[in-house]
Write a protein that holds these residues in place. Structure first.
Motif, PDB file in Angstrom:
ATOM      1  N   ALA A  17       0.811  -1.209   0.000  1.00  0.00           N
ATOM      2  CA  ALA A  17       0.000   0.000   0.000  1.00  0.00           C
ATOM      3  C   ALA A  17       0.846   1.262   0.000  1.00  0.00           C
ATOM      4  CB  ALA A  17      -0.931   0.001   1.215  1.00  0.00           C
ATOM      5  N   SER A  18       2.040   1.207   0.585  1.00  0.00           N
ATOM      6  CA  SER A  18       2.861   2.415   0.722  1.00  0.00           C
ATOM      7  C   SER A  18       3.931   2.530  -0.346  1.00  0.00           C
ATOM      8  CB  SER A  18       3.524   2.436   2.106  1.00  0.00           C
ATOM      9  OG  SER A  18       4.335   1.286   2.305  1.00  0.00           O
ATOM     10  N   ALA A  19       3.860   1.703  -1.392  1.00  0.00           N
ATOM     11  CA  ALA A  19       4.893   1.702  -2.431  1.00  0.00           C
ATOM     12  C   ALA A  19       4.850   2.984  -3.257  1.00  0.00           C
ATOM     13  CB  ALA A  19       4.719   0.500  -3.338  1.00  0.00           C
ATOM     14  N   LYS A  37       6.136  13.097   2.956  1.00  0.00           N
ATOM     15  CA  LYS A  37       6.298  13.174   4.405  1.00  0.00           C
ATOM     16  C   LYS A  37       6.327  11.800   5.073  1.00  0.00           C
ATOM     17  CE  LYS A  37       4.543  15.798   8.366  1.00  0.00           C
ATOM     18  NZ  LYS A  37       5.771  16.592   8.532  1.00  0.00           N
ATOM     19  N   ALA A  38       5.577  10.833   4.533  1.00  0.00           N
ATOM     20  CA  ALA A  38       5.473   9.523   5.170  1.00  0.00           C
ATOM     21  C   ALA A  38       6.816   8.786   5.130  1.00  0.00           C
ATOM     22  CB  ALA A  38       4.392   8.689   4.476  1.00  0.00           C
ATOM     23  N   ARG A 147       2.120   9.327  -5.059  1.00  0.00           N
ATOM     24  CA  ARG A 147       2.209   7.948  -4.566  1.00  0.00           C
ATOM     25  C   ARG A 147       0.844   7.268  -4.607  1.00  0.00           C
ATOM     26  NH1 ARG A 147       1.612   6.002   0.555  1.00  0.00           N
ATOM     27  NH2 ARG A 147       1.848   8.040   1.541  1.00  0.00           N
ATOM     28  N   MET A 148      -0.206   7.982  -4.196  1.00  0.00           N
ATOM     29  CA  MET A 148      -1.541   7.388  -4.202  1.00  0.00           C
ATOM     30  C   MET A 148      -2.004   7.089  -5.627  1.00  0.00           C
ATOM     31  SD  MET A 148      -3.710   9.229  -1.148  1.00  0.00           S
ATOM     32  CE  MET A 148      -3.480  10.898  -1.738  1.00  0.00           C
ATOM     33  N   LEU A 182      -6.462   0.884   6.979  1.00  0.00           N
ATOM     34  CA  LEU A 182      -6.925   2.258   7.159  1.00  0.00           C
ATOM     35  C   LEU A 182      -5.703   3.162   7.231  1.00  0.00           C
ATOM     36  CD1 LEU A 182      -9.794   1.941   9.813  1.00  0.00           C
ATOM     37  CD2 LEU A 182      -9.861   1.576   7.333  1.00  0.00           C
ATOM     38  N   TYR A 183      -5.764   4.295   6.536  1.00  0.00           N
ATOM     39  CA  TYR A 183      -4.623   5.202   6.462  1.00  0.00           C
ATOM     40  C   TYR A 183      -5.049   6.655   6.642  1.00  0.00           C
ATOM     41  CZ  TYR A 183      -1.539   1.493   4.807  1.00  0.00           C
ATOM     42  OH  TYR A 183      -0.785   0.339   4.722  1.00  0.00           O
TER      43      TYR A 183
END
Length: 253
Positions: A17-19, A37-38, A147-148, A182-183
């Motif tokens: 999910a965070s790729a 930022k993440a 990214r999203m 959930l993010y």
């Protein structure tokens, strides 16, 4: 599925999910170089022990992070390899920061009742909303949206609004098969303590369940006791903790 197996599943789903678009493999380590930022999208994930000495492996990673003008950060989880990586980095003087807890919900049954409806928003708008709440730079907001939009596993962002159109809470989920994460759950300071976050999360879980999800995970700062109490009320339980290490003070920004 047992808690340990679900924890590993949550870790794999969280990595997917965070790729960011800016990632590569270095001798079994996954390096991510997003300017956002993440930290989970601009760090090293040590997925395997590798075939070279640790010092050489770190040097290769540092070259990539230097080229991207980012501080070198290594994410440490119970699954990191080699198994003593955390101890080795600590012995080198690398400091530990930003611990986070991964919590899971083994089943999506008996979800709380939802009284408010969510409004879907696209990735650029969601990144802007969350970025303003975080105080992020324009570059970080753009990187978040990038990214999203580029994610192999689609993000679905939502806002909870009041009758006058004011933002009550926002959040998004990423569903991969039957597991949902959930993010970026946020409530504006002036709206906290009114149950909006619980309504938001309940609605997100119900929406994901309607799409086929049967279990869930999330990540929360280890020191965020208010949020952890909320997630516990929603049926989540602690699965594992991770943290970051770096030898560069700029990494904590």
């Amino acid at each position: 599925m047992g808690l340990e197996a679900l924890a590993r599943r949550a870790e794999e789903a969280g990595l997917n999910a965070s790729a960011p678009p800016q990632q590569a493999q270095v001798d079994g380590w996954l390096i991510r170089l997003s300017p956002g930022k993440a930290k989970r999208s601009r760090c090293v994930n040590a997925l395997s022990a590798g075939s070279t000495a640790l010092e050489h492996l770190l040097d290769r990673c540092r070259q990539a992070f230097d080229a991207a003008q980012l501080p070198l950060i290594v994410r440490i989880t119970p699954f990191s390899q080699p198994a003593d990586l955390d101890a080795q980095l600590a012995a080198k003087g690398w400091f530990e920061f930003d611990p986070a807890d991964v919590m899971v919900r083994p089943q999506l049954d008996e979800l709380p009742t939802v009284h408010q409806r969510l409004q879907a928003v696209d990735a650029p708008r969601y990144a802007q909303i969350v970025g303003e709440l975080r105080g992020s730079s324009a570059g970080a907001i753009a990187a978040h949206a990038e990214r999203m939009q580029a994610a192999a596993v689609p993000y679905q962002g939502f806002v909870l609004q009041g009758g006058a159109g004011q933002l009550l809470a926002c959040g998004q989920f990423v569903r991969e098969g039957d597991i949902v994460g959930l993010y970026d759950i946020f409530t504006p300071p002036e709206q906290r303590g009114q149950g909006h976050a619980q309504q938001l999360c309940s609605a997100l879980l119900q929406a994901a369940k309607a799409q086929g999800a049967t279990q869930a995970y999330l990540q929360v700062g280890s020191d965020n006791e208010v949020a952890k109490r909320l997630y516990t009320r929603l049926g989540f339980r602690f699965a594992y903790r991770y943290h970051y290490r770096s030898d560069n003070p700029a990494a904590v920004d």
